[in-house]
Design a protein around this motif. Structure first.
Motif, short mmCIF file in Angstrom:
data_model
loop_
_atom_site.label_atom_id
_atom_site.label_comp_id
_atom_site.label_asym_id
_atom_site.label_seq_id
_atom_site.Cartn_x
_atom_site.Cartn_y
_atom_site.Cartn_z
N LEU A 19 -16.28 11.98 -7.45
CA LEU A 19 -15.68 10.64 -7.51
C LEU A 19 -16.44 9.75 -8.48
N LEU A 30 -13.89 2.90 -7.87
CA LEU A 30 -13.93 3.79 -6.70
C LEU A 30 -12.92 3.35 -5.64
N VAL A 31 -12.75 2.05 -5.49
CA VAL A 31 -11.72 1.57 -4.55
C VAL A 31 -10.34 2.01 -5.06
N HIS A 35 -9.19 5.31 -3.99
CA HIS A 35 -9.06 5.41 -2.53
C HIS A 35 -8.24 6.61 -2.07
N ARG A 36 -7.08 6.77 -2.70
CA ARG A 36 -6.14 7.79 -2.25
C ARG A 36 -6.74 9.20 -2.42
N ARG A 65 -0.61 -1.38 -10.52
CA ARG A 65 -0.40 -2.60 -11.30
C ARG A 65 -1.72 -3.30 -11.61
N ARG A 90 -9.14 0.38 -12.97
CA ARG A 90 -8.90 0.47 -11.53
C ARG A 90 -7.47 0.94 -11.25
N ASN A 133 -5.75 4.85 -9.56
CA ASN A 133 -4.72 5.15 -8.56
C ASN A 133 -3.92 6.40 -8.91
N ALA A 145 2.04 1.59 -3.60
CA ALA A 145 0.94 2.08 -4.45
C ALA A 145 0.79 3.59 -4.28
N ARG A 146 0.93 4.05 -3.03
CA ARG A 146 0.74 5.49 -2.79
C ARG A 146 1.88 6.33 -3.33
N ALA A 185 -9.99 9.81 -2.40
CA ALA A 185 -11.35 9.87 -1.87
C ALA A 185 -11.39 10.37 -0.45
N ASN A 201 0.83 -1.22 0.00
CA ASN A 201 0.00 0.00 0.00
C ASN A 201 0.86 1.26 0.00
#
Lengths: 300, 264
Positions: free
Chosen positions: B138, B110-111, B114-115, B92, B174, B178, B86-87, B117, B83
């Motif tokens: 969003l 939407l997941v 996340h960052r 990926r 998705r 990100n 990813a941030r 939201a 995580n």
């Protein structure tokens, strides 16, 4: 079924069941099978029993125990259980699946045996004469209904938010969730703490309603019963454990007219429910369907 | 000051140094050096079991590196949780598709958002106008990404019910949610027919230009890779056996041997 069979006292127990169902549901929403709910319920109950019977300043001697004292107990119980959940959660949430379940059962047992052997916590006898903030079951049922409505509203908000979505994502695929930048450990811990807080405030209400409290109220049987609420009702949205908790608490009482057969019927419901409805009675898809039908019904 | 190519002057966006990992008796990767420049489409070729996906797993933090280093803009990132990585801006997709099956396509994206939201919790709790605007924004972003991947009408459908090709598209949507700087695509064309593969080639180019991406891509389909990538690395038995432009790689004797066998 005759609605009159449900009196205020049974309704109160059903509402408690619904609250405990939500407590089991919260970690399950992120795929964590935690059976710790009765442990935190017992913490709330024991704390309320001790405070209200031993701290005179709270108003235990008055004819009607002040509601503000109950709210204060709930606040303290939430803080105690929440704090404990942070500490315990950091350790036990490293476990997965059935191993987490076993560890949380151990937690419940440790709390139970400690209370049983500690005279100051009530010991084997328990704590009696817990002061009453309400003089009749109706008062309790109304108070608990408000608490349940509040918790449901919070869950509903949660499910539409970033955190609620992250929890669902973790349940479906923890690794993929982590790769979206979700701090999975933290999310699971938050769910565990919320679960503990709900269980603890439920314990506070229960202690006053039951008038006495002892170690047996938070045992392994309660772990399984509360889990059944969620398995039967569904674990994907808050409405599932609420419906599950309400029905499964009421069922043994409503079936009382058929005598001992009721235990068989109750067992069958718990057994057949998950077989016919693997996702539980209430799923988000079914809720949408019902909402759609209601809208269509309202228009003409 | 080294005698490398002209592009070696700029610091690479992603670099692996002497990267290796061992699974029991299997040396899955050994001594892999790669340097991916910002803006590149960089391909990873190699036979099955060559270590391509393992390399992705090491970069994204899914598997801890056994030896060597992964550098992001010059800083070490191996050993960080997925995580955290990813941030940093590394997204990926997964070769064997890891969608959130019970969620709708839109919720999957939407997941991924996340960052972005994040919302102050009083707003989130009370559903203030600000929270509603945020929510709409969003939803629009998610829908935009679905449309970009040509699965716009499928927003409300559960991800579990999608066709294979649409699942691959949803994985890309998705990952794009990100807002990455580096996109790792693991066999995005698997299961697609030749027309779809051709479309995918254009799509990846478009995405690179539109989002200012750097793309690291694994794919078995060699013509697609030769036509798409700026540079390619070829892995075999966990080692890098070739590196260079598509033309150079195509004619590399080591590559020919790996793909066609020693006696060919």
């Amino acid at each position: 079924m005759d609605a009159l069979l449900i009196d205020a006292s049974l309704l109160q127990q059903m509402l408690i069941g619904a609250l405990l169902g939500i407590s089991v549901y919260l970690p399950l929403r992120c795929g964590q099978l935690s059976l710790a709910t009765p442990g935190f319920y017992a913490i709330g109950g024991t704390l309320a029993a001790l405070l209200s019977t031993r701290v005179d300043a709270l108003g235990g001697a008055e004819p009607v125990y002040p509601l503000s004292s109950v709210l204060l107990e709930m606040l303290l119980a939430a803080a105690l259980a929440g704090g404990l959940a942070v500490g315990i959660g950091r350790v036990v949430l490293r476990l997965r699946g059935v191993y987490l379940a076993i560890a949380t059962i151990a937690l419940v047992e440790i709390l139970r045996v400690t209370t049983l052997n500690q005279e100051s916590l009530g010991g084997a006898v328990g704590i009696f004469g817990i002061p009453q903030p309400f003089l009749d079951p109706q008062g309790y049922a109304l108070f608990t209904l408000i608490a349940l409505a509040l918790v449901c509203w919070l869950c509903d908000r949660l499910e539409r938010q970033r955190l609620g979505r992250a929890m669902e994502a973790i349940r479906d695929d923890e690794l993929a969730a982590a790769c979206q930048g979700i701090d999975t450990d933290r999310t699971k811990l938050v769910a565990f703490v919320l679960s503990a807080v709900v269980a603890a405030i439920t314990g506070v209400i229960s202690a006053h309603f039951l008038n006495s409290w002892n170690a047996r109220l938070g045992n392994f049987d309660a772990s399984i019963t509360t889990l059944a609420f969620v398995v039967f009702g569904g674990s994907r949205t808050w409405a599932g454990p609420v419906i599950g908790g309400l029905t499964l608490t009421a069922l043994p009482e409503l079936l009382r007219p058929i005598g001992d057969l009721r235990l068989i019927v109750f067992g069958l419901v718990i057994l057949v429910g998950p077989l016919l409805l693997p996702q539980g009675l209430i799923t988000p898809e079914r809720l949408r369907l019902i909402r759609g039908l209601l809208h269509r019904g309202a228009k003409p | 000051m080294s005698s490398g190519t002209a592009s070696a002057a700029a610091a690479p966006l992603l670099e692996t140094r002497n990267l290796g990992v061992r699974f029991g008796g299997l040396q899955a990767l050994e001594g892999v050096d790669l340097a991916v420049q910002a803006g590149e489409i960089f391909g990873l070729l190699g036979p099955n079991g060559a270590g391509k996906t393992t390399l992705f797993n090491l970069i994204s933090g899914v598997t801890p590196a056994g030896s060597g280093a992964v550098l992001w803009r010059g800083g070490a990132i191996h050993g960080l949780d997925p995580n955290r990585i990813a941030r940093l801006g590394i997204a990926r997709t997964f070769q064997n598709l890891r969608l959130f099956q019970s969620l709708s396509c839109r919720d999957n994206v939407l997941v991924g958002l996340h960052r972005q939201a994040r919302l102050p919790w009083p707003d989130a709790l009370l559903g203030t106008p600000r929270a509603r605007r945020h929510h709409h924004h969003l939803q629009e972003q998610a829908q935009g990404l679905l449309e970009l991947l040509e699965i716009g009408p499928l927003g409300d459908q559960p991800a579990a019910g999608l066709s294979y090709g649409d699942r691959r598209r949803l994985e890309i949507a998705r990952a794009l949610a990100n807002a990455p700087q580096l996109l790792l695509l693991d066999e995005p064309a698997a299961g697609m027919n030749p027309t779809e593969k051709e479309e995918l080639r254009h799509l990846i180019r478009r995405l690179r230009d539109r989002f200012d991406l750097t793309v690291l891509i694994i794919e078995h389909h060699v013509p697609l890779m030769l036509g798409l990538c700026d540079r390619l690395a070829v892995l075999n038995f966990g080692r890098r056996i070739a590196l260079g432009t598509p033309d150079a790689v195509r004619n590399d004797p080591a590559v020919i041997e790996a793909y066609l066998g020693g006696q060919a």
